[in-house]
Each structure stands twice: as structure tokens, then as C-alpha cells.
Design a protein around this motif. Structure first.
Motif, PDB file in Angstrom:
ATOM      1  N   VAL A 272       6.487 -41.558  -2.359  1.00 44.93           N
ATOM      2  CA  VAL A 272       5.115 -41.462  -2.847  1.00 44.93           C
ATOM      3  C   VAL A 272       4.497 -40.150  -2.371  1.00 44.93           C
ATOM      4  O   VAL A 272       4.981 -39.526  -1.441  1.00 44.93           O
ATOM      5  N   MET A 273       3.406 -39.787  -3.015  1.00 45.01           N
ATOM      6  CA  MET A 273       2.634 -38.615  -2.610  1.00 45.01           C
ATOM      7  C   MET A 273       1.392 -39.125  -1.907  1.00 45.01           C
ATOM      8  O   MET A 273       0.591 -39.850  -2.490  1.00 45.01           O
ATOM      9  N   VAL A 274       1.247 -38.748  -0.643  1.00 44.49           N
ATOM     10  CA  VAL A 274       0.153 -39.217   0.204  1.00 44.49           C
ATOM     11  C   VAL A 274      -0.805 -38.055   0.460  1.00 44.49           C
ATOM     12  O   VAL A 274      -0.363 -36.930   0.708  1.00 44.49           O
ATOM     13  N   ARG A 275      -2.106 -38.339   0.396  1.00 42.71           N
ATOM     14  CA  ARG A 275      -3.114 -37.320   0.727  1.00 42.71           C
ATOM     15  C   ARG A 275      -3.837 -37.750   1.997  1.00 42.71           C
ATOM     16  O   ARG A 275      -4.248 -38.895   2.146  1.00 42.71           O
ATOM     17  N   ARG A 276      -3.985 -36.793   2.922  1.00 45.14           N
ATOM     18  CA  ARG A 276      -4.746 -36.999   4.154  1.00 45.14           C
ATOM     19  C   ARG A 276      -5.505 -35.714   4.447  1.00 45.14           C
ATOM     20  O   ARG A 276      -4.901 -34.647   4.551  1.00 45.14           O
ATOM     21  N   ASP A 277      -6.798 -35.819   4.570  1.00 45.93           N
ATOM     22  CA  ASP A 277      -7.635 -34.659   4.900  1.00 45.93           C
ATOM     23  C   ASP A 277      -7.357 -33.451   4.007  1.00 45.93           C
ATOM     24  O   ASP A 277      -7.267 -32.316   4.469  1.00 45.93           O
ATOM     25  N   GLY A 278      -7.173 -33.695   2.713  1.00 40.17           N
ATOM     26  CA  GLY A 278      -6.982 -32.605   1.769  1.00 40.17           C
ATOM     27  C   GLY A 278      -5.588 -32.014   1.734  1.00 40.17           C
ATOM     28  O   GLY A 278      -5.342 -31.047   1.024  1.00 40.17           O
ATOM     29  N   GLN A 279      -4.656 -32.573   2.500  1.00 40.00           N
ATOM     30  CA  GLN A 279      -3.273 -32.115   2.483  1.00 40.00           C
ATOM     31  C   GLN A 279      -2.387 -33.241   1.979  1.00 40.00           C
ATOM     32  O   GLN A 279      -2.793 -34.401   1.946  1.00 40.00           O
ATOM     33  N   PHE A 280      -1.162 -32.900   1.618  1.00 38.02           N
ATOM     34  CA  PHE A 280      -0.277 -33.848   0.948  1.00 38.02           C
ATOM     35  C   PHE A 280       1.062 -33.947   1.663  1.00 38.02           C
ATOM     36  O   PHE A 280       1.458 -33.048   2.408  1.00 38.02           O
ATOM     37  N   LEU A 281       1.766 -35.049   1.395  1.00 36.85           N
ATOM     38  CA  LEU A 281       3.074 -35.315   1.992  1.00 36.85           C
ATOM     39  C   LEU A 281       3.847 -36.190   1.022  1.00 36.85           C
ATOM     40  O   LEU A 281       3.266 -37.089   0.405  1.00 36.85           O
ATOM     41  N   ILE A 282       5.141 -35.942   0.879  1.00 32.79           N
ATOM     42  CA  ILE A 282       6.020 -36.810   0.103  1.00 32.79           C
ATOM     43  C   ILE A 282       6.847 -37.606   1.103  1.00 32.79           C
ATOM     44  O   ILE A 282       7.546 -37.025   1.934  1.00 32.79           O
TER      45      ILE A 282
END
Length: 145
Positions: free
Chosen positions: A76-86
Motif C-alpha cells: 500500500v501507499m501510506v502518507r504521513r506528514d506529507g511524505q509517502f511510503l510503500i
């Protein structure tokens, strides 16, 4: 064929930026996929965190709306504080969520659910081969990857 715009590079190891506000997605280069695919956009993976799924550095991830597909056990693509992670959604609940990589290439990350948002699911990928063309709409160049 459907055009899926490749909006940037993606990582499973660390959070990354995507300049979505700076440019229109439609100005980004694109690849062509089957017309029935539900991908909203694509990202080029730049590490080996999904190698266990056959997704290697340089391959293109097809990102779809997470509400259209189940997410448990999927990247999944996760957003935290305007940044992203797969990452792979290992445990998602109202209190905290845990995300992993294939074969624990990188350590699992547990985040408070109130600080994150899952914004997409990897619904497919395209291998980066000589046959895959990254097409640039406005300069009429084709780049072979």
C-alpha cells in the motif's frame, strides 16, 4: 490502451516526497496498460523491499484507490506528514498499523493510525524491460527503460 502517469520514485525503506502540488499529473511521462486496469497513477520503485513479490528496483508500481481493493497483506501507499511510503499492510487497525517488506528486507514499521492515511494499493506492476516505453507527452520523446 490506458495511460498511467509515472509521478515519481517510490521507496519501501524510508518515507519519500512527491511533488504533487508542483505539477499536473497529466504532464508527467506515462506508460500504457490494459484499458481495464484501475490504476490512478504509477511510481517507479527504487529499492528492493518488494523483491519477494517479484518487484525489482526500476519496475513500475500501478497504484489504485485503496477502497476498490482489499489491503491486508498487499503493498500500500501510506502518507504521513506529507511524505509517502510503500509497504505491505501487515496489521491495520484503529489504534496502530504495522507495515512490513518482503522477507523483512527492512524492519517493520508500526505507526499510530491517527497519524497516517493509506491512500492507495499496489494493484499491479510493470517490469522495467527494454519493451516498456516511458512516453513523454509534450516533448514527443520516448525513453526506453
Amino acid at each position: 490502451m490506458k495511460q498511467v502517469h509515472i509521478i515519481g520514485e517510490a521507496y519501501t525503506e524510508f518515507f519519500f516526497d512527491l511533488p504533487l502540488e508542483d505539477e499536473e499529473i497529466s504532464l508527467k511521462p506515462y506508460i500504457e496498460v490494459a484499458p481495464y486496469h484501475q490504476a490512478r497513477f504509477g511510481l517507479q520503485i527504487d529499492d528492493d523491499g518488494l523483491a519477494g513479490w517479484g518487484i525489482e528496483k526500476g519496475d513500475y508500481l500501478l497504484i489504485s484507490d485503496f477502497s476498490a481493493e482489499p489491503i491486508f497483506g498487499k503493498p500500500v501507499m501510506v502518507r504521513r506528514d506529507g511524505q509517502f511510503l510503500i509497504r505491505i499492510a501487515a496489521d491495520v487497525n484503529p489504534v496502530e498499523s504495522t507495515f512490513t517488506t518482503c522477507d523483512d528486507v527492512y524492519p517493520p514499521i508500526t505507526l499510530p493510525s491517527e497519524n497516517i492515511r493509506i491512500i492507495g494499493v499496489v494493484s499491479g506492476f510493470i517490469k522495467a524491460t527494454e519493451d516498456v516505453k516511458l512516453i513523454r507527452r509534450y516533448d514527443f520523446e520516448e525513453e526506453y527503460v
